[in-house]
Every structure is written in C-alpha cells, then in structure tokens.
Design an enzyme around this catalytic site. Structure first.
Site, short mmCIF file in Angstrom:
data_model
loop_
_atom_site.label_atom_id
_atom_site.label_comp_id
_atom_site.label_asym_id
_atom_site.label_seq_id
_atom_site.Cartn_x
_atom_site.Cartn_y
_atom_site.Cartn_z
N ASN A 49 29.78 37.53 38.93
CA ASN A 49 30.70 36.69 38.16
C ASN A 49 30.25 35.23 38.30
OD1 ASN A 49 32.86 35.31 37.06
ND2 ASN A 49 34.25 35.74 38.77
N LYS A 72 31.48 32.72 36.95
CA LYS A 72 32.62 31.80 36.76
C LYS A 72 32.24 30.72 35.74
CE LYS A 72 33.84 32.67 41.53
NZ LYS A 72 34.98 32.63 42.40
N HIS A 104 40.96 38.72 36.97
CA HIS A 104 40.40 37.97 38.09
C HIS A 104 41.49 37.07 38.69
CE1 HIS A 104 38.01 35.24 40.49
NE2 HIS A 104 37.07 36.17 40.48
N GLU A 115 41.50 34.18 39.74
CA GLU A 115 41.57 32.80 39.24
C GLU A 115 42.36 32.75 37.94
OE1 GLU A 115 37.37 32.05 39.56
OE2 GLU A 115 37.59 32.13 41.73
N GLU A 136 39.66 42.30 45.38
CA GLU A 136 39.23 40.95 45.78
C GLU A 136 40.40 40.21 46.41
OE1 GLU A 136 35.67 39.53 43.37
OE2 GLU A 136 37.40 39.15 42.12
N GLY A 159 35.46 32.77 47.39
CA GLY A 159 34.92 31.41 47.42
C GLY A 159 35.20 30.66 48.69
N SER A 186 33.37 36.42 48.96
CA SER A 186 32.37 35.85 49.88
C SER A 186 31.30 36.85 50.33
CB SER A 186 33.07 35.21 51.09
OG SER A 186 33.90 34.15 50.65
C1 PEP Z 1 34.59 36.28 42.51
O1 PEP Z 1 34.69 35.25 41.87
O2 PEP Z 1 34.87 37.36 41.97
C2 PEP Z 1 34.13 36.22 43.90
C3 PEP Z 1 34.17 37.30 44.63
O3 PEP Z 1 33.70 35.00 44.36
P1 PEP Z 1 32.88 34.69 45.72
O4 PEP Z 1 31.83 35.79 45.87
O5 PEP Z 1 32.26 33.36 45.49
O6 PEP Z 1 33.84 34.73 46.84
#
Ligand code: PEP
Length: 248
Positions: free
Chosen positions: A10, A12, A95, A97, A165, A171, A211
């Site tokens: 992703n 983003k 997601h 976000e 997630e 992040g 992460s």
């Molecule tokens: C994501 O945006 O789905 C995600 C898992 O981000 P990150 O790997 O940066 O934590």
C-alpha cells in the site's frame, strides 16, 4: 490447508511518476517467487502507469479505495469500473486511515466491498483495532463487528483477502509480535467459520499489516494463520522484495 502466500504493498498517498516507475522497475528486475501473489496499490492517479510498467506475472495492481456506485455525480470518487478500465484487478477497502481520518463506517465499507466484488474487482478488506480498543481487550469484538458488516451482505468470500492491521501498529515501527498476530488471526478465522462457514473460512487468506519490514517479516514464517502481509512504508523501498521472499 495450504493458502497461497500473499503480499500487498500500500503506497498510500506517496509517489510521483518517477518514483513509482522506479519501484515497479525494481520489482520487474527482481527474481520473485512464482508462488507468492503480490498486489501493489499506488495512488489512483498512477494506477495506469503501474499497470503499464509492470512486467511480472505474479504482480497485480490495485486501488486503495473505490466508491459504491458505478458513475454519476460523486465528485472526487472513483468507481470499480474505472479501476478495472485502467487494468487494475484489486482494491483495498476499509483501511484504518479511511476509517479514522475519513470516518468511513463499517456499513459504507461493506457496501463498497460488495459493489467492488460485483463489478469484478478482488478486495483486500482491512480490519483492526485501535490502541484504546486493544487496551480494553476488545480486539476480536472490533474485528468481528467490522467483518460482520461485510458478511451480512456478501456471501461469497472467494475474492476477498482479509488484512488484519492493528491501528497502533500502522506506520509506528511497532509491529505486533508474531504470537499476538497468530492469536488474533486464529480468532478471526474462528469467527469467520461461524459467519461464512468452515469451508470458506479455511480458504480466506488473512494478512498481517503494521510495520512489517524486510527484517521482521521472516519472524512470522511459522505462524499458520498468517497468510501474508499488507505493507505500507516498506513497500516503497527495495526491502519489499525481501518481504515477498520471506517465506522461501
Ligand atoms: C498500511 O498502510 O497498510 C501499513 C501496514 O502501513 P505500515 O507498513 O507502514 O505500518
């Protein structure tokens, strides 16, 4: 039950024509395993570019979001048809976000998921709890609620991949431990058994996201319910290839 290992990237709201071409080129030049399904999700303006640059058979392109209508007066939205028209095959929905910043509800996410599937896209459905919810010990209740909104209106889950997630891990550099992820994935699968049936539940891939990087991905290797990863930040870097290869 062997489920095909899956790695999603992703991007983003990151990238330019130049940087996205470079990332896709990097994947093209890599010796990727044939048995790992990879989906990259660049920002919508770069979907066509990613599709046209991609030369890997095991890599497909997905959108990060779609709307639940085919066309019309919905300024700023993108329909599944338009995503497909650009050659992309997947979309993310739900997601965190979008759930937290854009305030998308469980029902809206479910409606988008249903519509995307009906229009022929495959869906990476993201779920997960916030830090407060984790502290309150309601992780599985939250995941169940987010999943139930979808299972109420979608009965065929063959084109859905679930991405667990935890919001506190996205992040932040603070990944869930492999044991914690396994326990939650197991609980998610057990819940799906009840709602979509044992047969579908054992086939649904459940990704861990939050992460994941080139260094920690291998630590999840022996976790039977972790069927892959959804990767944010590290999908923009060369270490994405190490994550794709982490099950070798
Ligand atoms: C994501 O945006 O789905 C995600 C898992 O981000 P990150 O790997 O940066 O934590």
């Amino acid at each position: 039950m062997s489920r095909q290992f899956f790695v999603g990237g992703n991007f983003k709201m990151n990238g330019t024509k130049e940087s996205i071409t470079k990332i896709v080129d990097g994947l093209n030049k890599s010796d990727l395993p044939e048995n790992v399904e990879v989906v990259i999700a660049p920002p919508a303006p770069y979907l066509a570019l990613a599709v046209s640059e991609n030369k890997q058979k095991t890599v497909e392109v997905g959108a990060q979001n779609v709307f639940d209508k085919a066309s019309g007066a919905y300024t700023g939205e993108i329909s599944p048809e338009q995503v497909k028209d650009l050659g992309a095959k997947w979309t993310l929905t739900g997601h965190s976000e979008r759930r937290t910043i854009i305030k998308e509800s469980d029902d809206f996410i479910a409606a988008k998921t249903k519509f995307a599937l009906e229009q022929g896209l495959k869906v990476i459905l993201c779920i997960g709890e916030t830090l407060d919810e984790r502290k309150a010990n309601v992780t599985l209740d939250v995941c169940a609620r987010q999943l139930d909104a979808v299972s109420k209106i979608v009965s065929d889950w063959s084109n859905i991949v679930v991405a667990y997630e935890p919001v506190w891990a996205i992040g932040t550099g603070l990944a869930a431990t492999p044991d914690d992820a396994q326990e939650t994935h197991k609980g998610i699968r057990a819940h799906l058994e009840k709602t979509i049936g044992a047969d579908q539940a054992k086939k649904v891939r459940i990704l861990y996201g939050g992460s994941v990087n080139g260094k920690n991905a291998g630590e999840f290797k022996d976790k039977p319910d972790v069927d892959g990863f959804l990767v944010g930040g590290a999908s923009l870097k060369p270490e994405f290839v190490d994550i794709i290869k982490s099950r070798l």
